[in-house]
Write a protein that holds these residues in place. Structure first.
Motif, mmCIF file in Angstrom:
data_model
loop_
_atom_site.group_PDB
_atom_site.id
_atom_site.type_symbol
_atom_site.label_atom_id
_atom_site.label_comp_id
_atom_site.label_asym_id
_atom_site.label_seq_id
_atom_site.Cartn_x
_atom_site.Cartn_y
_atom_site.Cartn_z
ATOM 1 N N THR A 48 1.916 -7.624 -3.861
ATOM 2 C CA THR A 48 2.129 -6.338 -4.648
ATOM 3 C C THR A 48 2.201 -6.568 -6.011
ATOM 4 O O THR A 48 3.089 -7.504 -6.430
ATOM 5 C CB THR A 48 3.199 -5.635 -4.094
ATOM 6 O OG1 THR A 48 3.260 -5.153 -2.752
ATOM 7 C CG2 THR A 48 3.567 -4.233 -5.005
ATOM 8 N N VAL A 56 0.347 -1.651 -6.078
ATOM 9 C CA VAL A 56 -0.827 -1.594 -5.203
ATOM 10 C C VAL A 56 -0.944 -3.126 -4.412
ATOM 11 O O VAL A 56 -0.307 -4.012 -5.123
ATOM 12 C CB VAL A 56 -2.087 -1.623 -5.927
ATOM 13 C CG1 VAL A 56 -2.171 -0.137 -6.708
ATOM 14 C CG2 VAL A 56 -2.385 -2.591 -7.076
ATOM 15 N N LYS A 57 -1.570 -3.253 -3.549
ATOM 16 C CA LYS A 57 -1.752 -4.604 -2.595
ATOM 17 C C LYS A 57 -3.006 -5.048 -3.229
ATOM 18 O O LYS A 57 -4.149 -4.909 -3.078
ATOM 19 C CB LYS A 57 -1.970 -4.391 -1.303
ATOM 20 C CG LYS A 57 -0.718 -3.770 -0.677
ATOM 21 C CD LYS A 57 -0.937 -3.223 0.800
ATOM 22 C CE LYS A 57 0.549 -2.856 1.581
ATOM 23 N NZ LYS A 57 0.309 -2.397 2.940
ATOM 24 N N CYS A 59 -4.558 -7.742 -2.725
ATOM 25 C CA CYS A 59 -5.525 -8.231 -1.853
ATOM 26 C C CYS A 59 -6.356 -7.174 -1.245
ATOM 27 O O CYS A 59 -7.475 -7.446 -0.472
ATOM 28 C CB CYS A 59 -4.720 -8.817 -0.612
ATOM 29 S SG CYS A 59 -3.919 -7.597 0.522
#
Ligand SMILES: Cc1cc2nc3c(=O)[nH]c(=O)nc-3n(C[C@H](O)[C@H](O)[C@H](O)COP(=O)(O)OP(=O)(O)OC[C@H]3O[C@@H](n4cnc5c(N)ncnc54)[C@H](O)[C@@H]3O)c2cc1C
Ligand code: FES
Ligand code: FES
Lengths: 163, 276
Positions: A48, A56-57, A59
């Motif tokens: 994160t 947001v992630k 990845c």
């Protein structure tokens, strides 16, 4: 392809491949290894970061998508000598064991405090839906976040203390 | 890409593709027509995990994030309109949605987790027709229209099967329109790990008539007509218990058997009814 992105307040011009993930560019190209990668199913939240102030992630974002935008990673919020209130609360309340989930937890914690209307224990627990910790059992994480919220945004927290 | 670059950037785990950021609907559609195997990218919360698993190998990725007209929420009379690129987090927090169809804001706030809601879009979710997605329950229940670059598709005719919709090649969803009901509630039994709906039930009432939409149970979202009939003659929990739920087209997988899903349809319907 080329992107310009502001990372932790610094403007970066980066040469990337169109299929590069933001998490990989942060770690392997900018050498900011505090952003961790804990799964390949977009579920653990260890990666994160903040994109324009929202968690947001990393990845699950293409680096190409963040051209012209602002990213903040765990390295950008405080320093060992001057911890962010969220980092200080994690230290104070023993909210980590192995520490692998911690950067993602702290980035989500800051986002949770900044972008929630109210913060009580239930809201914090629910707010951690996207972050998995294999060690702590979450309780001290919730406690740390509640106490950080008291300091960061006193108006949002309830009187009910997490014990 | 050289082997060295793959090592450095880790980007080698996905198939290679070209990336385009479209600035208008016309540009997006012409990119789609003029590329070998282009695919639209909205929030990427379904697509990027799919790329990472190497389950998709598009030649070109066409990002819709730069198209201003795909964003925004507005109400006009009894119609709530939500742009395709509107984020789940925006729908959950919108005063316009909370004032007109609060259950839709609740539904959006139950999707995945905060990070997913900060990227995922309503258009992407509806276009994808994942059997366990939440929004499809609202699309079939709320007298809705799916507005595309080509036409208007009636909400109940949009989902056609597992990951299958009425959209034709290159057709883009521009916005969703929902008719504001008199009352509405959504109840969901989430998968404990992913938060996707094992079963989700939406109940809405329009001028005294009850409509029930179900997601998670079958290949795609559908209207539960037997439940509607029962509730329209007796809007009670007991009426739900008496309904026979046909499991013929229900999903059966490691998360839940078809029979268990049928039971969850009843329980979620009761919870939605109680919250109506
Ligand atoms: C950990 C996790 C948990 C999740 N939990 C849930 C959950 O509980 N409930 C739920 O409903 N969903 C859940 N999701 C999915 C999430 O809601 C996605 O955001 C959504 O399904 C897809 O939206 P997107 O904007 O990310 O689309 P993308 O991933 O960008 O696109 C999805 C598909 O739609 C197509 N597409 C996108 N926009 C358009 C358009 N305007 N017109 C035509 N085609 C288009 C794309 O080409 C692609 O095929 C979860 C995802 C993750 C990663
Ligand atoms: S590494 Fe991003 S969610 Fe697990
Ligand atoms: S402290 Fe080890 S995973 Fe959270």
């Amino acid at each position: 392809m080329k992107i310009s992105v502001t990372v932790n307040g610094v403007d970066e011009e980066l040469e990337i491949t169109p299929n590069a993930l933001l998490a990989d560019v942060i770690r392997d190209q900018l050498y900011l290894s505090g952003t961790h990668i804990g799964c390949d199913t977009s579920q653990c939240g260890a990666c994160t970061v903040h994109l324009n102030g929202m968690a947001v992630k990393a990845c699950t974002v293409l680096a190409a998508q963040v051209d012209g935008q602002a990213v903040t990673t765990i390295e950008g919020i405080g320093s060992p000598a001057d911890l962010h209130p969220m980092q200080a609360a994690f230290k104070e309340h023993h909210a980590l064991q192995c520490g692998f989930c911690t950067p993602g937890m702290i980035m989500r914690g800051i986002d949770l405090v900044n972008n929630s209307e109210v913060l009580d224990e239930a809201a914090i627990r629910e707010g951690l839906e996207g972050n998995i910790c294999r060690c702590t059992g979450y309780h001290n994480i919730v406690k740390a976040m509640f106490n950080a919220a008291l300091e960061m945004a006193p108006g949002k927290t309830t009187e009910q203390e997490v014990v | 890409m050289s082997a060295e670059q793959i090592l450095i950037w880790g980007g080698g785990i996905m198939y290679e593709f070209k990336y385009h950021k479209a600035s208008s609907l016309d540009e997006a559609q012409s990119l789609k027509t003029n590329t070998a195997d282009g695919i639209y990218l909205a929030g990427g919360q379904t697509l990027i995990p799919t790329f990472k698993q190497r389950l998709a190998a598009p030649s070109d990725v066409i990002d819709l994030a730069g198209i201003e007209e795909l964003r925004g929420i507005s109400t006009s009379g009894s119609v709530l309109s939500i742009g395709a690129m509107t984020l789940h987090a925006e729908v959950a927090a919108s005063t316009e949605v909370r004032d007109s169809i609060p259950a839709l804001a609740v539904l959006a706030g139950l999707i995945g987790d905060a990070q997913v809601r900060n990227r995922g879009t309503i258009g992407g979710s509806v276009a994808n027709s994942d059997p366990a997605a939440d929004y499809p329950a609202a699309v079939v229940t709320l007298n809705s229209s799916v507005i595309t670059t080509q036409r208007t598709i009636v909400g109940t005719e949009f989902f056609q099967g597992l990951f299958e919709t009425a959209l034709t090649e290159g057709e883009l969803i521009t916005r969703l329109e929902f008719t504001v009901p008199d009352r509405c509630a959504y109840a969901k039994f989430p998968n404990p790990a992913s938060r996707y709906a094992v079963v989700g039930v939406m109940i809405a009432e329009y001028s005294g008539k009850i409509q029930v939409g179900v997601t998670g149970a079958a290949g795609c979202a559908f209207r539960a007509l037997a439940l509607e009939d029962a509730l329209n003659s007796d809007a009670s929990s007991a009426a739900i218990d008496a309904v026979h739920i046909d499991v013929e087209n229900f999903n059966s997988d490691m998360h839940a058997s078809a029979e268990y899903r049928a039971q969850l349809v009843r329980v979620m319907a009761k919870r939605a009814l109680a919250a109506l």
